[in-house]
Scaffold this motif. Structure first.
Motif, mmCIF file in Angstrom:
data_model
loop_
_atom_site.group_PDB
_atom_site.id
_atom_site.type_symbol
_atom_site.label_atom_id
_atom_site.label_comp_id
_atom_site.label_asym_id
_atom_site.label_seq_id
_atom_site.Cartn_x
_atom_site.Cartn_y
_atom_site.Cartn_z
ATOM 1 N N GLU A 202 0.858 -1.187 0.000
ATOM 2 C CA GLU A 202 0.000 0.000 0.000
ATOM 3 C C GLU A 202 0.892 1.233 0.000
ATOM 4 O OE1 GLU A 202 -2.358 -0.355 3.471
ATOM 5 O OE2 GLU A 202 -3.646 -1.955 2.676
ATOM 6 N N GLY A 203 1.021 1.886 -1.149
ATOM 7 C CA GLY A 203 1.876 3.072 -1.235
ATOM 8 C C GLY A 203 3.328 2.705 -0.986
ATOM 9 N N GLU A 204 3.933 3.323 0.033
ATOM 10 C CA GLU A 204 5.322 3.026 0.356
ATOM 11 C C GLU A 204 5.427 1.926 1.420
ATOM 12 O OE1 GLU A 204 5.915 6.568 3.698
ATOM 13 O OE2 GLU A 204 7.013 6.634 1.806
ATOM 14 N N ASN A 205 4.296 1.296 1.813
ATOM 15 C CA ASN A 205 4.273 0.234 2.816
ATOM 16 C C ASN A 205 4.118 -1.134 2.146
ATOM 17 O OD1 ASN A 205 4.308 2.139 4.959
ATOM 18 N ND2 ASN A 205 2.107 2.409 4.755
ATOM 19 N N THR A 206 4.985 -2.093 2.521
ATOM 20 C CA THR A 206 4.855 -3.476 2.067
ATOM 21 C C THR A 206 4.813 -4.371 3.301
ATOM 22 O OG1 THR A 206 6.086 -3.019 0.033
ATOM 23 C CG2 THR A 206 5.847 -5.320 0.679
ATOM 24 N N PHE A 207 3.775 -5.238 3.375
ATOM 25 C CA PHE A 207 3.570 -6.114 4.514
ATOM 26 C C PHE A 207 4.006 -7.541 4.148
ATOM 27 C CE2 PHE A 207 0.748 -2.579 5.012
ATOM 28 C CZ PHE A 207 0.714 -2.327 6.366
ATOM 29 N N GLN A 257 4.034 -8.554 17.615
ATOM 30 C CA GLN A 257 3.122 -8.720 16.489
ATOM 31 C C GLN A 257 3.790 -8.365 15.161
ATOM 32 O OE1 GLN A 257 -0.460 -6.504 17.255
ATOM 33 N NE2 GLN A 257 -0.888 -7.571 19.185
ATOM 34 N N TRP A 258 4.573 -7.262 15.154
ATOM 35 C CA TRP A 258 5.240 -6.883 13.904
ATOM 36 C C TRP A 258 6.452 -5.997 14.174
ATOM 37 C CZ3 TRP A 258 5.144 -1.648 13.940
ATOM 38 C CH2 TRP A 258 4.037 -0.998 14.469
ATOM 39 N N LEU A 259 7.360 -5.991 13.170
ATOM 40 C CA LEU A 259 8.515 -5.089 13.130
ATOM 41 C C LEU A 259 8.369 -4.177 11.922
ATOM 42 C CD1 LEU A 259 11.707 -7.234 13.901
ATOM 43 C CD2 LEU A 259 10.818 -5.344 15.250
ATOM 44 N N ARG A 260 8.656 -2.877 12.115
ATOM 45 C CA ARG A 260 8.563 -1.904 11.010
ATOM 46 C C ARG A 260 9.945 -1.328 10.717
ATOM 47 N NH1 ARG A 260 8.203 3.729 10.756
ATOM 48 N NH2 ARG A 260 7.034 4.573 8.982
ATOM 49 N N PHE A 261 10.382 -1.448 9.458
ATOM 50 C CA PHE A 261 11.675 -0.936 9.007
ATOM 51 C C PHE A 261 11.422 0.273 8.096
ATOM 52 C CE2 PHE A 261 12.158 -5.326 10.035
ATOM 53 C CZ PHE A 261 13.405 -5.450 10.603
ATOM 54 N N ARG A 262 11.867 1.450 8.540
ATOM 55 C CA ARG A 262 11.770 2.664 7.729
ATOM 56 C C ARG A 262 13.109 2.850 7.013
ATOM 57 N NH1 ARG A 262 8.556 6.175 4.933
ATOM 58 N NH2 ARG A 262 9.320 8.319 5.052
ATOM 59 N N VAL A 288 12.157 5.027 -3.754
ATOM 60 C CA VAL A 288 13.419 4.997 -3.018
ATOM 61 C C VAL A 288 13.193 4.789 -1.530
ATOM 62 C CG1 VAL A 288 15.479 6.315 -2.402
ATOM 63 C CG2 VAL A 288 14.589 6.417 -4.734
ATOM 64 N N THR A 289 12.233 5.499 -0.970
ATOM 65 C CA THR A 289 11.950 5.410 0.465
ATOM 66 C C THR A 289 10.757 4.482 0.685
ATOM 67 O OG1 THR A 289 12.761 7.651 0.821
ATOM 68 C CG2 THR A 289 11.369 6.710 2.539
ATOM 69 N N GLN A 290 10.919 3.467 1.537
ATOM 70 C CA GLN A 290 9.855 2.498 1.767
ATOM 71 C C GLN A 290 9.786 2.120 3.243
ATOM 72 O OE1 GLN A 290 9.720 -0.942 -0.832
ATOM 73 N NE2 GLN A 290 10.751 0.145 -2.504
ATOM 74 N N ASN A 291 8.611 1.561 3.609
ATOM 75 C CA ASN A 291 8.412 0.953 4.928
ATOM 76 C C ASN A 291 8.201 -0.548 4.721
ATOM 77 O OD1 ASN A 291 8.464 3.463 6.276
ATOM 78 N ND2 ASN A 291 6.323 3.803 5.786
ATOM 79 N N ILE A 292 9.008 -1.373 5.407
ATOM 80 C CA ILE A 292 8.873 -2.828 5.342
ATOM 81 C C ILE A 292 8.327 -3.295 6.695
ATOM 82 C CG2 ILE A 292 10.061 -5.019 5.021
ATOM 83 C CD1 ILE A 292 9.944 -3.260 2.511
#
Length: 300
Positions: A202-207, A257-262, A288-292
């Motif tokens: 979703e946008g710059e977020n990938t789950f 529950q989850w880890l978020r990498f900026r 270039v800039t994403q959230n994993i």
């Protein structure tokens, strides 16, 4: 107000090439957004002082991979030198003398305290040195007494040798039992395999779903300079720094529950999750800039 159009343009262009917003740069450098905007627009009159202007320019340049010394030289060349009038110069000398007198008075008041503190430190050092020497003098005598009391030499004749033979049989029995243990350990059940799969983007977020485990070990390898931050669902922050080329960071977590990498610059970071490389669902050229976001314990 300083009109440093060339300096501000260079910094802003580098920021846009990195894909950073002013909010992202504020999180990276810990400099307030209004000061970052002022640097780009040349509005240095709102800064706390010249020292902070130079420090902020240096941090800004390093965050967008520009030469900090070059940017400071550009600032020095373009910034006008402050004017000092005769009146202000005449008034500054008495103020400096008063400041020097106050500092001398404070130093004189603090001197007895400093001398007392030094005396206490020296006394503690002498006591420690004497105790250490006393302990060192006592240890050799104790070792000699223990050696003399425990060491005994016995001569074994032919008859005694025959009585000692069963001990060798006992040793061989122990070796056989030791050889049988690996087969018993091999029967232990193997740990379940883990699987990492893309859930959605979703946008710059990938789950991603990490199935089969509630433990995660993530290795971040620098392939180029990139800013990183890592948080979990509880708000705990594991990392917030610039990862340089050749550097490696490891993040380990369990029971979350989850880890978020900026990631500020995706082409500069390679991610490995529980020994398996992570494939970016969105290429670094596209964004270039994403959230994993890695979700733990997802069901099969």
């Amino acid at each position: 107000m300083f009109l440093l159009s060339e300096l501000g343009a260079r910094l802003k262009q580098a920021r846009m090439e990195k894909g950073y917003s002013l909010e992202d740069l504020q999180e990276i450098t810990k400099i307030q957004k209004r000061y970052l905007a002022a640097i780009e627009e040349g509005k240095f009159s709102i800064m706390p002082g010249t020292f902070y202007v130079r420090a902020f320019i240096k941090q800004y340049a390093e965050a967008v991979s520009l030469d900090a010394d070059e940017m400071l030289a550009m600032y020095k060349a373009e910034a006008p030198e402050p004017l000092i009038t005769g009146e202000s110069a005449g008034m500054s000398a008495p103020a400096m003398r008063r400041t020097s007198m106050r500092r001398a008075g404070k130093a004189a008041e603090a001197m007895p305290k400093i001398i007392l503190a030094l005396f206490i430190v020296v006394a503690i050092g002498i006591v420690w040195f004497l105790k250490a020497n006393q302990a060192a003098d006592m240890e050799p005598a104790e070792e000699i007494n223990e050696t003399e009391s425990t060491v005994q030499v016995e001569q074994i004749g032919p008859e005694d040798a025959e009585d000692a033979a069963p001990a060798e049989d006992a040793d061989s029995d122990e070796e056989e039992s030791a050889q049988e243990k690996p087969s018993e350990e091999a029967d232990e059940p193997a740990e379940p395999k883990t699987e990492l799969a893309v859930d959605k983007s979703e946008g710059e977020n990938t789950f991603y779903n990490l199935k089969g485990t509630d433990k995660v070990s993530v290795e971040l390898s620098g392939k180029g300079r990139s800013w990183l931050s890592v948080t979990d669902n509880t708000g705990k922050q594991y990392l917030s720094k610039s990862l340089e080329k050749g550097q490696t960071e490891t993040i380990e977590a369990e029971g979350i529950q989850w880890l978020r990498f900026r990631i500020g610059y995706v082409p500069g970071v390679e991610i490995t999750v529980n020994g398996s490389p992570l494939d970016y669902a969105i290429s670094g050229k596209e964004r270039v800039t994403q959230n994993i976001i890695i979700q733990l314990g997802a069901e099969q």
